[in-house]
Motif scaffolding. Structure first.
Motif, mmCIF file in Angstrom:
data_model
loop_
_atom_site.group_PDB
_atom_site.id
_atom_site.type_symbol
_atom_site.label_atom_id
_atom_site.label_comp_id
_atom_site.label_asym_id
_atom_site.label_seq_id
_atom_site.Cartn_x
_atom_site.Cartn_y
_atom_site.Cartn_z
ATOM 1 N N TYR A 2 21.189 28.035 88.310
ATOM 2 C CA TYR A 2 20.290 27.155 87.548
ATOM 3 C C TYR A 2 18.875 27.533 87.936
ATOM 4 O O TYR A 2 18.566 27.618 89.129
ATOM 5 C CB TYR A 2 20.608 25.708 87.918
ATOM 6 N N TRP A 14 20.177 18.490 90.449
ATOM 7 C CA TRP A 14 20.322 19.062 89.108
ATOM 8 C C TRP A 14 19.491 18.202 88.166
ATOM 9 O O TRP A 14 19.878 17.109 87.793
ATOM 10 C CB TRP A 14 21.788 19.062 88.681
ATOM 11 N N CYS A 62 20.480 28.089 82.437
ATOM 12 C CA CYS A 62 21.722 28.301 83.180
ATOM 13 C C CYS A 62 22.753 28.914 82.237
ATOM 14 O O CYS A 62 22.523 29.023 81.032
ATOM 15 C CB CYS A 62 22.246 27.006 83.798
ATOM 16 N N THR A 68 21.091 25.591 92.600
ATOM 17 C CA THR A 68 19.961 25.120 91.784
ATOM 18 C C THR A 68 18.641 25.547 92.409
ATOM 19 O O THR A 68 18.384 25.286 93.586
ATOM 20 C CB THR A 68 19.993 23.583 91.659
#
Length: 366
Positions: free
Chosen positions: A164, A204, A211, A260
């Motif tokens: 991500y 997140w 992503c 992330t």
């Protein structure tokens, strides 16, 4: 024979890369925009300004496919929406008209028949993705500086631990310092991949991010399926990811499971407009009139809190304005993040001291 190099000016700084990188990224990424009823409807000016910001600032993804997914209007609990059904239907008709003019580029419009909420709306749209990657953008965010997302795609190809990549907003300036000051956490080291500085992000976030579609469908939505009017940020980020990271003996190793990061460029790339509050200017509601230039005002600076920095930064969009305060403007009308009750904010919740240390989303804004 080496492929030609493109020199792209990002706020005055040239960045050279292979033309083949851009071509590959364009074919592999879909920009997914979510929209739903808000007070500025039926005016499409917010959505048009967002797409204009794609054109002006998304180097490397200018010709990629786009999908606009429109949540439905009717709620299964009988609750009210932020605009009338007539205004929302008019807004949707204007979206389809603008799509037909080509203003949104190679764009498909997907309409849901009832109100699902952000999480289920996103999940429905992901079923229509034909590309490997998705750039997820909610309708009230804007790109305000150039960013070469083809390089972000390449970085995710190079390093499988990057799952991500979020775009930098004013609330991620000095992010490592804030995590340390507010939560006593030392972030894992940043990654330096293909010239990108990627800082580990401990949540997140729903705000604009890149992503793989499979990361959403096979991991995020499967591990924390959203219900009606829920979102991945809360279900996956707040309820699953944040507690796991807080309890981790080895934060770096535990964070690898989530992967992330945000791309640290030292300044804001995206800006949040808070579509729930904006009103349309009735005098400037021509759906086909040219979109005026967005104007940023105030200094973008970091601080130990998230809200203080955001309070000094504003953006002006011709055709949109904040509502005029009424006699009950000071009354909090939303729902508390901690107890779920309406009528008070998280900052005034009687249960605030009883909960676990909260993630940035809960006590420090987005």
């Amino acid at each position: 024979c080496m492929p030609p190099l493109l020199c792209i000016m990002a706020d005055g700084v040239p960045s050279c890369r292979s033309a083949s990188i851009e071509a590959r990224a364009t074919a592999r990424v879909t920009i997914l925009v979510t929209t739903s009823p808000i007070p500025s409807h039926p005016s499409p000016i917010l959505l048009r300004t967002l797409f204009a910001s794609f054109r002006d600032h998304l180097d490397g993804l200018g010709d990629c496919r786009r999908v606009i997914v429109c949540d439905g209007y009717m709620r299964d609990d009988g609750g009210s929406q932020l605009c009338s059904q007539e205004s929302y239907e008019d807004y949707l008709r204007q979206i389809e008209q603008l799509q037909q003019t080509g203003e949104f580029g190679d764009c498909h419009v997907l309409r849901l028949d009832s109100c699902h909420g952000y999480g289920l709306t996103l999940a429905a749209a992901l079923e229509h993705m034909a590309t490997e990657f998705v750039l997820v953008v909610q309708h009230d965010w804007l790109f305000v500086r150039n960013v070469d997302l083809a390089l972000a795609v390449e970085a995710m190809d190079v390093d499988a631990d990057i799952k991500y990549i979020g775009l930098q907003s004013i609330t991620t300036l000095d992010y490592p310092k804030r995590m340390n000051v507010r939560y006593g956490l030392e972030l894992p080291p940043s990654k330096q991949v293909g010239g990108l500085s990627l800082v580990p992000q401990l949540l997140w976030y729903d705000k604009p991010h890149l992503c793989r579609v499979a990361q959403y469908t096979d991991v995020v939505l499967r591990a924390a399926p959203p219900g009606r009017r829920e979102c991945p940020e809360r279900r996956y980020g707040v309820q699953l990811m944040w507690p796991a990271l807080l309890a981790a003996k080895d934060l770096q190793e535990e964070h690898r499971r989530f992967g992330t990061f945000f791309w640290d460029v030292g300044t804001e790339v995206i800006y949040h407009l808070s579509g729930r509050k904006l009103k349309a200017d009735a005098c400037k509601n021509d759906a086909l009139a040219p979109v005026a230039t967005v104007e940023l005002r105030g200094a973008a600076c970091g601080s130990n809190t998230f809200t203080a920095a955001a309070a000094e930064r504003t953006v002006v969009i011709p055709g949109l304005a904040m509502p005029t305060p009424g006699p009950d403007a000071s009354r909090f009308k939303g729902r508390c993040y901690i107890c779920g009750e309406k009528g008070h904010s998280k900052l005034r919740c009687s249960r605030r001291q009883d909960v676990e240390p909260s993630p940035p989303h809960v006590l420090a804004g987005c």
